[in-house]
Design a protein around this motif. Sequence first.
Motif, PDB file in Angstrom:
ATOM      1  N   UNK A   1      38.908  31.655  35.262  1.00  0.00           N
ATOM      2  CA  UNK A   1      39.871  30.782  35.788  1.00  0.00           C
ATOM      3  C   UNK A   1      41.362  30.858  34.640  1.00  0.00           C
ATOM      4  N   UNK A   2      40.913  30.663  33.493  1.00  0.00           N
ATOM      5  CA  UNK A   2      42.183  30.518  32.594  1.00  0.00           C
ATOM      6  C   UNK A   2      42.585  32.037  32.353  1.00  0.00           C
ATOM      7  N   UNK A   3      41.842  33.069  32.459  1.00  0.00           N
ATOM      8  CA  UNK A   3      42.273  34.451  32.252  1.00  0.00           C
ATOM      9  C   UNK A   3      43.321  34.600  33.374  1.00  0.00           C
ATOM     10  N   UNK A   4      42.932  34.279  34.482  1.00  0.00           N
ATOM     11  CA  UNK A   4      43.721  34.789  35.633  1.00  0.00           C
ATOM     12  C   UNK A   4      45.225  34.074  35.674  1.00  0.00           C
ATOM     13  N   UNK A   5      45.010  32.712  35.454  1.00  0.00           N
ATOM     14  CA  UNK A   5      46.156  31.960  35.195  1.00  0.00           C
ATOM     15  C   UNK A   5      46.907  32.393  34.171  1.00  0.00           C
ATOM     16  N   UNK A   6      46.701  32.559  33.149  1.00  0.00           N
ATOM     17  CA  UNK A   6      47.457  33.213  32.102  1.00  0.00           C
ATOM     18  C   UNK A   6      48.193  34.483  32.180  1.00  0.00           C
ATOM     19  N   UNK A   7      47.472  35.403  33.017  1.00  0.00           N
ATOM     20  CA  UNK A   7      47.756  36.696  33.068  1.00  0.00           C
ATOM     21  C   UNK A   7      48.591  36.829  34.397  1.00  0.00           C
ATOM     22  N   UNK A   8      48.609  36.048  35.226  1.00  0.00           N
ATOM     23  CA  UNK A   8      49.428  36.029  36.446  1.00  0.00           C
ATOM     24  C   UNK A   8      50.818  34.999  36.338  1.00  0.00           C
ATOM     25  N   UNK A   9      50.606  34.004  35.832  1.00  0.00           N
ATOM     26  CA  UNK A   9      51.697  33.112  35.632  1.00  0.00           C
ATOM     27  C   UNK A   9      52.841  33.310  34.784  1.00  0.00           C
ATOM     28  N   UNK A  10      53.985  33.198  35.079  1.00  0.00           N
ATOM     29  CA  UNK A  10      55.017  33.591  34.192  1.00  0.00           C
ATOM     30  C   UNK A  10      55.488  32.400  33.101  1.00  0.00           C
ATOM     31  N   UNK A  11      55.073  31.302  33.261  1.00  0.00           N
ATOM     32  CA  UNK A  11      55.282  30.392  32.134  1.00  0.00           C
ATOM     33  C   UNK A  11      54.198  29.238  32.385  1.00  0.00           C
ATOM     34  N   UNK A  12      54.575  28.048  31.600  1.00  0.00           N
ATOM     35  CA  UNK A  12      53.519  27.020  31.844  1.00  0.00           C
ATOM     36  C   UNK A  12      53.493  26.165  32.823  1.00  0.00           C
ATOM     37  N   UNK A  13      54.677  26.033  33.520  1.00  0.00           N
ATOM     38  CA  UNK A  13      54.432  25.260  34.892  1.00  0.00           C
ATOM     39  C   UNK A  13      53.691  26.066  35.853  1.00  0.00           C
ATOM     40  N   UNK A  14      53.823  27.650  35.757  1.00  0.00           N
ATOM     41  CA  UNK A  14      53.107  28.455  36.697  1.00  0.00           C
ATOM     42  C   UNK A  14      51.575  28.095  36.198  1.00  0.00           C
ATOM     43  N   UNK A  15      51.392  28.303  35.151  1.00  0.00           N
ATOM     44  CA  UNK A  15      49.836  28.100  34.715  1.00  0.00           C
ATOM     45  C   UNK A  15      49.222  26.881  34.955  1.00  0.00           C
ATOM     46  N   UNK A  16      50.120  25.935  34.892  1.00  0.00           N
ATOM     47  CA  UNK A  16      49.745  24.408  35.319  1.00  0.00           C
ATOM     48  C   UNK A  16      49.106  24.400  36.676  1.00  0.00           C
TER      49      UNK A  16
END
Length: 211
Positions: free
Chosen positions: A70-85
């Motif tokens: 889950x963390x790997x996907x969020x970090x790799x796909x989102x452009x910034x912290x807001x997207x990761x959250x």
Amino acid sequence: MYKKLEEETIDDILEAGIDEFIEKGLQGAAMSGIAKKSGVSVGVIYKYFTDKNTFFLQCLDHSLELLSNVLQEAVSEAKDLRGCIRKIVAALISNSKIHSNYNAMYNEIMSGSCRKYAKDLVGRIEGRSAEVYRTLIEQAQKEGMITTETDAGILAFFFDNLLMMMQFSYSCDYYKDRMRLFCGDLADDEDIMADSLIRFMEAALQMKPME
């Protein structure tokens, strides 16, 4: 001679083990019960896992793999912290309902019969998320997305606390009832709960509004 088990069968054994540890705790869990739940013999389990403690740690690693993905996907796909959250919150709520036994196992480690292992396991369980969250927050501070100068490690700690409680609220009966006590029928609306948590986090982190 034992026939090599398929990966799916090993996963079934590990899932059965997680359920057994949740129900009976580490001390009360029996390999015979795990064998019965998974439909294999005790001997087959010991062919792959030398003892109950080794098996317990493998069950833990099995459950942590989901969080890591889950963390790997969020970090790799989102452009910034807001997207990761947004990605992390949505994924954790969804997976907490599908794999509620994983979070129940973490709760057992923290407060139940497995707690004597908690000190040794904290790095194993929390290390990955602590590093990811701290790095994301530090980067957001450097870019000016987060205006607070509070230490990134402290912010990551409180950030993770909120995510952990949200996961428990969709996994463990006590925390489900607790969520309903506070939120009433709104607790049934995942979109409202996720959006409310995200907005709370953004405000707590003093994130700049979207342009």
